[in-house]
Each structure stands twice: as C-alpha cells, then as structure tokens.
Design an enzyme around this catalytic site. Structure first.
Site, PDB file in Angstrom:
ATOM      1  N   MET A 159      12.381  -2.044 -46.217  1.00 15.28           N
ATOM      2  CA  MET A 159      12.676  -1.262 -47.435  1.00 15.28           C
ATOM      3  C   MET A 159      12.157   0.164 -47.278  1.00 15.28           C
ATOM      4  O   MET A 159      11.259   0.612 -47.983  1.00 15.28           O
ATOM      5  CB  MET A 159      12.051  -1.964 -48.649  1.00 15.28           C
ATOM      6  CG  MET A 159      12.415  -1.364 -49.991  1.00 15.28           C
ATOM      7  SD  MET A 159      14.164  -1.416 -50.377  1.00 15.28           S
ATOM      8  CE  MET A 159      14.223  -2.811 -51.508  1.00 15.28           C
ATOM      9  N   GLY A 160      12.757   0.892 -46.341  1.00 18.26           N
ATOM     10  CA  GLY A 160      12.450   2.324 -46.207  1.00 18.26           C
ATOM     11  C   GLY A 160      13.462   3.101 -47.042  1.00 18.26           C
ATOM     12  O   GLY A 160      14.052   2.565 -47.986  1.00 18.26           O
ATOM     13  N   ARG A 161      13.678   4.349 -46.639  1.00 15.91           N
ATOM     14  CA  ARG A 161      14.575   5.212 -47.423  1.00 15.91           C
ATOM     15  C   ARG A 161      16.000   4.670 -47.454  1.00 15.91           C
ATOM     16  O   ARG A 161      16.658   4.652 -48.495  1.00 15.91           O
ATOM     17  CB  ARG A 161      14.570   6.637 -46.835  1.00 15.91           C
ATOM     18  CG  ARG A 161      13.265   7.371 -47.029  1.00 15.91           C
ATOM     19  CD  ARG A 161      13.226   8.625 -46.179  1.00 15.91           C
ATOM     20  NE  ARG A 161      13.043   8.280 -44.779  1.00 15.91           N
ATOM     21  CZ  ARG A 161      11.918   8.480 -44.097  1.00 15.91           C
ATOM     22  NH1 ARG A 161      10.889   9.049 -44.675  1.00 15.91           N
ATOM     23  NH2 ARG A 161      11.819   8.121 -42.838  1.00 15.91           N
ATOM     24  N   ILE A 162      16.499   4.203 -46.313  1.00 20.41           N
ATOM     25  CA  ILE A 162      17.894   3.733 -46.265  1.00 20.41           C
ATOM     26  C   ILE A 162      18.019   2.372 -46.958  1.00 20.41           C
ATOM     27  O   ILE A 162      18.974   2.118 -47.695  1.00 20.41           O
ATOM     28  CB  ILE A 162      18.407   3.679 -44.803  1.00 20.41           C
ATOM     29  CG1 ILE A 162      18.345   5.085 -44.185  1.00 20.41           C
ATOM     30  CG2 ILE A 162      19.829   3.129 -44.746  1.00 20.41           C
ATOM     31  CD1 ILE A 162      18.661   5.148 -42.696  1.00 20.41           C
ATOM     32  N   THR A 241      22.964  -1.857 -39.898  1.00 16.34           N
ATOM     33  CA  THR A 241      23.304  -0.431 -39.714  1.00 16.34           C
ATOM     34  C   THR A 241      22.122   0.279 -39.066  1.00 16.34           C
ATOM     35  O   THR A 241      22.064   1.516 -39.089  1.00 16.34           O
ATOM     36  CB  THR A 241      23.607   0.249 -41.075  1.00 16.34           C
ATOM     37  OG1 THR A 241      22.495   0.013 -41.958  1.00 16.34           O
ATOM     38  CG2 THR A 241      24.876  -0.270 -41.700  1.00 16.34           C
ATOM     39  N   ARG A 243      19.819  -0.699 -35.713  1.00 15.86           N
ATOM     40  CA  ARG A 243      19.947  -0.618 -34.256  1.00 15.86           C
ATOM     41  C   ARG A 243      20.483  -1.952 -33.749  1.00 15.86           C
ATOM     42  O   ARG A 243      20.056  -3.020 -34.204  1.00 15.86           O
ATOM     43  CB  ARG A 243      18.591  -0.346 -33.599  1.00 15.86           C
ATOM     44  CG  ARG A 243      18.102   1.100 -33.728  1.00 15.86           C
ATOM     45  CD  ARG A 243      18.946   2.087 -32.917  1.00 15.86           C
ATOM     46  NE  ARG A 243      18.465   3.459 -32.992  1.00 15.86           N
ATOM     47  CZ  ARG A 243      18.852   4.368 -33.903  1.00 15.86           C
ATOM     48  NH1 ARG A 243      19.733   4.054 -34.824  1.00 15.86           N
ATOM     49  NH2 ARG A 243      18.365   5.596 -33.872  1.00 15.86           N
ATOM     50  N   GLU A 272      25.973  -0.500 -26.792  1.00 18.35           N
ATOM     51  CA  GLU A 272      26.915   0.481 -27.337  1.00 18.35           C
ATOM     52  C   GLU A 272      27.405   1.323 -26.176  1.00 18.35           C
ATOM     53  O   GLU A 272      26.566   1.778 -25.393  1.00 18.35           O
ATOM     54  CB  GLU A 272      26.223   1.375 -28.380  1.00 18.35           C
ATOM     55  CG  GLU A 272      25.922   0.613 -29.660  1.00 18.35           C
ATOM     56  CD  GLU A 272      25.245   1.439 -30.742  1.00 18.35           C
ATOM     57  OE1 GLU A 272      25.094   2.656 -30.552  1.00 18.35           O
ATOM     58  OE2 GLU A 272      24.863   0.862 -31.758  1.00 18.35           O
ATOM     59  N   HIS A 291      28.767   3.000 -34.697  1.00 13.22           N
ATOM     60  CA  HIS A 291      27.523   3.743 -34.983  1.00 13.22           C
ATOM     61  C   HIS A 291      27.823   5.081 -35.674  1.00 13.22           C
ATOM     62  O   HIS A 291      27.564   6.151 -35.125  1.00 13.22           O
ATOM     63  CB  HIS A 291      26.728   3.970 -33.688  1.00 13.22           C
ATOM     64  CG  HIS A 291      25.264   4.209 -33.938  1.00 13.22           C
ATOM     65  ND1 HIS A 291      24.268   3.788 -33.104  1.00 13.22           N
ATOM     66  CD2 HIS A 291      24.623   4.846 -34.960  1.00 13.22           C
ATOM     67  CE1 HIS A 291      23.089   4.143 -33.576  1.00 13.22           C
ATOM     68  NE2 HIS A 291      23.276   4.789 -34.711  1.00 13.22           N
TER      69      HIS A 291
HETATM   70  C1  DGY Z   1      19.704   7.782 -36.586  1.00 12.47           C
HETATM   71  O1  DGY Z   1      19.538   8.848 -37.181  1.00 12.47           O
HETATM   72  O2  DGY Z   1      18.786   7.142 -36.091  1.00 12.47           O
HETATM   73  C2  DGY Z   1      21.113   7.261 -36.498  1.00 12.47           C
HETATM   74  O3  DGY Z   1      21.205   6.063 -35.860  1.00 12.47           O
HETATM   75  C3  DGY Z   1      22.031   8.271 -35.864  1.00 12.47           C
HETATM   76  O4  DGY Z   1      22.198   9.251 -36.767  1.00 12.47           O
END
Ligand code: DGY
Length: 331
Positions: A159-162, A241, A243, A272, A291
């Site tokens: 639960m970070g910013r994203i 979303t 890694r 990737e 990605h």
């Molecule tokens: C990040 O910022 O780590 C993304 O995976 C690429 O923008």
C-alpha cells in the site's frame, strides 16, 4: 575560465520536459543514445566511461560489476520509481548517489491496474482478438460472460502511493472492500477507505482481486507462486503492474489453466518482452500490456522533469530532491 561541463549520458529517448532543461543548461553536455533499442551491456559500459552522470531507466542493468567499472560516476539519475535494475548498495559503497522519480506515475499506473481489472473481468482483450479473427458471429445470450466488480473485495499487496491510488479508484467506482498487506500500517488508507491491514494469507484467501504494488526485492521475488495461487479464491483475478518477477510466470500459467484462479491482468511480465507464443496471450480471462503503467504524456514528462531536477540540484547545491540512497550525501 569556464568550469568543465558535466557530461551526462542519456541512455534512452526520454520526453523533453527534463531533457530540454538539461540541454539548455550551460553546465551540462549531453550525449544522447541515438537508437530506439536499449544499449547493450558493452555499449553502456563503453559510453559511461567518459561521462559523469548516467540518466537511465529500467532497461539498463546497473549492477556491481558495472558500478565498479564506472566508479568515476558522480551520480545516477533513474527515470522510474522502481530501481531494481540498480545495485543501490553497491552504488552507496562506491559513494554514487542515485536519484529516482517517485509519484510521477502513480495516477497513470493506478489507471492501468484499474483498467486491467475491468478488462480481465470482462475478457476484453480476448474478445477484441476474436473480432480481428472474424469470429464475432452473432449476439449470444450466454456467450463470453464476465463478472462484475461492484462490491467485491480488493487485496492490495504493497500500500504505497500507487496501491493507494488503485484502492481509491476501486472504492470510489465499485465500493469495493479494501484489504491490504504492507510492511507498515497506512492510517490514511484505513481512514479514507476503511481499508483493513491483513497478513498475506488472509489477503490471498479473502480477496476477489489481488493487485501487486510492491517493489521487487529479494523478499517479493516470486512471492506470487504456486503456493500463493493455490491459496487464492478460484474466482480471483490477479493484477500485476509492479514488476514481472513478483509473480512466478509458469506457476501463474498453471494456476490459470488449472482453474485455481479466474484471471489475470499484467502490465509487467518476466521476461520482458513477453514471447509472442506465451500461453497467457491466448487465455480468455487474461489481459497483458507491455509495461505501460507510466505511459501517459503527463507521467512521462513529469518523470523526465524530476530526473533532470535531481541532476540540476545535485550540481547546484549538493542535494538530490528524490534520492534512493541519501546516506551517500549525508556522510
Ligand atoms: C517505474 O517507474 O518503475 C515504471 O515501471 C516505469 O515507469
């Protein structure tokens, strides 16, 4: 006499917001890698040798061997929030500060996580491809049925910013119940979203959607493996979303083929690029993107501006606004 210019190696074709600022600054001389593809290891080593700064991203492997060969570097400026491509401990040992670009892409990446949830729940990419293959046919009352997200339980891993922005979207649009598993408690998530901190097992067992938003570390590599997928609900959808190596791809394929989980939405894969014959690309309930979480004009320009600012500020006053290894500068 004018002081020597600082030579910056720019490893990719980054958006102009920050790069133009560096170009216009007489303190710097930029070398722009001219190809669309990333540099090979040898090309990177060769070029970094006569530069002071490397402005790079996740396609460059900045490991101990590279850093020891380029210990003359005064700074590394990473165009990304993730920096698992960089051996930060080795950089710190060698006294090389590493800048990064946190938060610039939080909204953009949360949009992709949210989009992948809907897309995989409703088989969107698969159905798009059936049209392209001439298989639309006719309306089928019981064909291609998906599931709805309203009122479901979302499990955020990291639960970070994203993670927070993804949870906000799910709560706001679908009134989802939010569970989260994180190293630290997030009082703001609990207050704003009524989110509940749970352990990994509970997150797996109770969530209808599990969305990974953690950094890739030794502790999170392959944390979503056979054992984890077995503990998820059979109707669960897995979203990554963050890694690719956070999930173990063969185990994910097996879990989807065996019906241990319902679907998956991936913006990151391992390796990737994903091979074009990967079975995930042909599954009804799976959506894969190359990605592009941070792939908006807004986010990429902001990342470019932050990566440039980190360099400008470092040479102007010895501080890096967004630094991964602050101990290097405070020592
Ligand atoms: C990040 O910022 O780590 C993304 O995976 C690429 O923008």
């Amino acid at each position: 006499m004018m002081a020597d210019k600082k030579r910056i190696l720019v490893t990719r074709d980054f958006p102009p917001a920050g790069i133009d600022r560096l170009k216009e600054n007489s303190a710097f001389e930029l070398t722009q890698w001219e190809m669309d593809r990333p540099m090979t290891r040898e090309e990177l080593l060769e070029r970094a040798k006569d530069h002071d700064v490397v402005l790079c991203t996740l396609t460059e492997r900045i490991d101990r061997e590279f850093l020891e060969a380029c210990s003359h570097l005064e700074m590394i400026s990473q165009f990304a929030v993730g920096y698992d491509n960089i051996d930060v401990a080795a950089a710190a040992e060698l006294g090389i500060p590493v800048g990064f670009t946190p938060d610039a892409m939080s909204d953009a990446t949360a949009d992709i996580a949210f989009g992948l949830m809907i897309a995989s729940a409703r088989k969107m990419f698969y159905l798009h491809n059936t049209i392209a293959k001439g298989e639309w046919g006719y309306f089928r009352p019981r064909g291609h049925l998906g599931v709805e997200l309203s009122g479901k339980t979302l499990g955020i891993f990291g639960m970070g910013r994203i993670g927070m922005k993804t949870a906000q979207r799910c709560r706001g649009a679908y009134n989802m119940e939010i569970l989260y598993c994180s190293r630290n408690r997030k009082p703001e998530a609990e207050k704003e979203l009524d989110a509940a901190l749970v352990d990994f097992d509970t997150l797996l067992g109770k969530s209808d959607i599990v969305s990974a938003h953690c950094a890739l570390t030794a502790g999170t590599r392959h944390i979503f493996n056979r054992d984890a997928f077995e503990r998820m609900k059979p109707e669960a959808i897995f979203i990554n979303t963050a890694r690719g190596p956070i999930h173990h791809e063969p185990d994910l394929i097996r879990a989807l083929e065996g019906g241990e989980i319902r679907g998956a939405g991936l913006d990151v894969t391992d390796p990737e690029p994903m091979r074009q014959d990967n079975p995930l690309l042909f599954m009804e309930n799976v959506c894969v993107l190359p990605h592009v979480g941070s792939g908006t004009n807004e986010a990429r320009n902001e990342m470019s501006a932050m990566a440039a600012d980190n360099i400008v500020e470092f040479y102007r006053n010895g501080r890096i606004p967004h630094i991964v290894n602050p101990e290097v500068l405070s020592g």
